[in-house]
Design an enzyme around this catalytic site. Sequence first.
Site, PDB file in Angstrom:
ATOM      1  N   THR B  98      -9.292 -17.239  25.548  1.00  0.00           N
ATOM      2  CA  THR B  98      -8.508 -16.221  26.232  1.00  0.00           C
ATOM      3  C   THR B  98      -7.767 -16.921  27.354  1.00  0.00           C
ATOM      4  OG1 THR B  98      -9.994 -14.405  25.686  1.00  0.00           O
ATOM      5  CG2 THR B  98      -8.579 -14.102  27.600  1.00  0.00           C
ATOM      6  N   LYS B 173      -5.055  -9.031  23.990  1.00  0.00           N
ATOM      7  CA  LYS B 173      -6.365  -9.181  24.639  1.00  0.00           C
ATOM      8  C   LYS B 173      -6.313  -8.633  26.070  1.00  0.00           C
ATOM      9  CE  LYS B 173     -10.634 -10.673  25.296  1.00  0.00           C
ATOM     10  NZ  LYS B 173     -11.244 -11.988  25.222  1.00  0.00           N
ATOM     11  N   LYS B 241     -11.819 -13.895  35.196  1.00  0.00           N
ATOM     12  CA  LYS B 241     -10.786 -14.818  34.698  1.00  0.00           C
ATOM     13  C   LYS B 241      -9.744 -14.026  33.904  1.00  0.00           C
ATOM     14  CE  LYS B 241     -10.503 -16.854  30.843  1.00  0.00           C
ATOM     15  NZ  LYS B 241     -10.691 -17.540  29.568  1.00  0.00           N
TER      16      LYS B 241
END
Lengths: 294, 294
Positions: B98, B173, B241
């Site tokens: 990701t 995502k 994150k």
Amino acid sequence: MGEKVAFIGLGVMGFPMAGHLVKAGHEVTVYNRNAAKAEAWVQKFGGRKADTPAAAAKGNKFVMSCVGNDDDLRSVILGAAGAFAGMDKGATLVDHTTASADVARELAADAEKKGLGFLDAPVSGGQAGAENGVLTVMVGGKETTYGPAEPVIKAYARMCKLLGPAGSGQLTKMVNQICIAGTVQGLSEGLALARATGLDIASVVEVISKGAAQSWQMENRYKTMLESKFDFGFAVDWMRKDLGICLNEARRAGVTLPVTALVDQFYAEVQQMGGSRWDTSSLIARLEAKKTKQ
Amino acid sequence: MGEKVAFIGLGVMGFPMAGHLVKAGHEVTVYNRNAAKAEAWVQKFGGRKADTPAAAAKGNKFVMSCVGNDDDLRSVILGAAGAFAGMDKGATLVDHTTASADVARELAADAEKKGLGFLDAPVSGGQAGAENGVLTVMVGGKETTYGPAEPVIKAYARMCKLLGPAGSGQLTKMVNQICIAGTVQGLSEGLALARATGLDIASVVEVISKGAAQSWQMENRYKTMLESKFDFGFAVDWMRKDLGICLNEARRAGVTLPVTALVDQFYAEVQQMGGSRWDTSSLIARLEAKKTKQ
């Protein structure tokens, strides 16, 4: 087996709910503040109308109410012309208004003194749920009061459950609205980023609705949100009323609801945009409107 | 039909994902920054290990990567010892990290110059999804690159979909994580109020999960949230994150994400509470911890 039932408050929810009672074979008497609406209801469903809540309540085993807020509720239940004044001993008042847990406890205590039953029984499922008789009903009160009332409530409910003592129905409804507030705002932010970055949103939703981001709101509202279609569902004005109740209750309970408080403010901005009657999914309109301003 | 596949990055996700490639009949070479982990992987699954990403990549038709962040990704893909340097013309890199949409576009452009394929393909489903081979994979890139790679990815995916050009996997995502952030915080606030007011929460969830408040998070996390069980799932450090990536992307796109930004700050507070490795559902611990402080 028909019961004698009164219904007080023929708004967008109460009007079809009272109709379902007739269809279920109950003998129904209605009261509405605006008498023309009560007349229209009698024209459509049969049954009788009364001139005061007390008169409507008199002689009925169950009295259902569905009005706007705490004050409206007190005004149709208490006082010389209120439902409690007309009800026979042993009769039960089932209140479908979304109101505070406080007023529910206050009315439950008052009912007990008068030898009456009281259930706080707010609903979810919106106008469509009321019209189709498939509401979810969240009930607070005594088991002995709830048991006989359940089959009557089922005339317009797909799901009906006793959740604890007086006030528990209202508190459950609050939990419901708090969860919706966070979910709709999160979904709005996700969709706004998706649209701004040019994603094919139908495909995105197809993929992410299989996992941890899935929600009823995502599955049932993303399309209308992208179309800016908000002329249906549950109005922002009502959502703000409900979130106000949640925030008061949290203040009393010593709980912080930071996102609920923020989303309540966002709904205030939707009202300022002219969206008072828009569905709660209109949070996305507020987010995106700012982008198109000159 | 087995392919020659390299896998770079044997963390909690990559380790089982690379194992599923072996089980699916592929010939797998692995690389990991910490070589002991690569050795352990070979002991468990067979296959080979290499000393650099370039060496691992050499001679393989597909190279999968799954590392920590943009910088980690650049360090294993670019430079003399990076995967791109070892890959044969026509081979494809599938990146499961990701990361930002920017780094995805940058690597895709670089791959194109070198005659290589590139897909950004972040996953959702967490450690359990990786171990059980049932991840959701969100892919950005060219259709001609995606087609041949899909059957290989399917070794560890239940759902795999091409969502648009390079970067689209990462953007999807982000939408996923944004929706989760709002939903989990809303659920936390609802549960905190429910607990503070003494509701029977299992019954509350039974009722409200039938309607507009329903979410995957409600159905799958409310119990562990009430038990303060957070030693599983998707860690707060990783969620921060990801939300950092979302907020950067939104800044670039001119989109505001007020609740996402706020929830990111709440996760920072969970980190300060010692919850860096806790599951994302630990937002409720932050809400309720404040209540129990002296």
